[in-house]
Design a protein around this motif. Structure first.
Motif: not given
Length: 172
Positions: A76, A80, A84, A89, A136
């Motif tokens: 993850s 990622r 964000h 992602t 995530n």
């Protein structure tokens, strides 16, 4: 018995019958009206801090979508986006899962097994994608259906949907 459910996005037809005297046969025909859909994800859209009530089930672990496993946690961080962003992602998760080998496994393949083997069928790849999305902070769910082709063989298929900006967006 036949039950029909109409929603704004789909129609479900369900047949059911109890037969105490033995096996029975169901004959069916299927007509689909298919329309293309294109999803344009805003490149600047960030992963939200919270979602509407009822979305916890799409963000939590299950027996086959193991969010706390060290391998899933390590993967993850690789997929990622540092800022964000949802689109970046999801693209990274898609590219990683798509790079895995394809094998027609029988039964259920969980997310960790798919990651460890580096290959899986559609159900293992979908569960791995869901695990990476959920860890995530992106809600995701498994979807399934049949591949309908002429002939007697019916093949099941699984894919997933991720919740982005108020819409369930399909990934296959």
């Amino acid at each position: 018995d036949f039950r029909r459910e109409q929603t704004p996005q789909y129609v479900i037809g369900e047949w059911s019958r109890y037969n105490a005297s033995g096996p029975y046969q169901v004959l069916y025909s299927y007509t689909a009206q298919i329309r293309p859909a294109r999803y344009e994800l805003d490149p600047g859209l960030r992963i939200p801090d919270h979602y509407p009530k009822g979305f916890n089930q799409y963000l939590t672990a299950t027996e086959v979508i193991q969010l706390e496993h060290p391998l899933i946690r390590e993967l993850s961080t690789r997929v990622r986006d540092p800022e964000h962003r949802v689109r970046a992602t999801l693209r990274s998760i898609y590219e990683y899962v798509s790079s895995l080998g394809s094998q027609p496994f029988k039964g259920t393949t969980d997310a960790v097994t798919a990651a460890k083997l580096g290959e899986a069928s559609c159900n293992g790849k979908s569960r791995l994608f869901i695990a990476l999305a959920r860890v995530n902070g992106i809600p995701a769910r498994l979807v399934g259906g049949l591949i309908l082709t002429p002939g007697s063989k019916r093949t099941s298929h699984q894919w997933l949907e991720a919740y982005v900006a108020g819409h369930w967006v399909p990934f296959d």
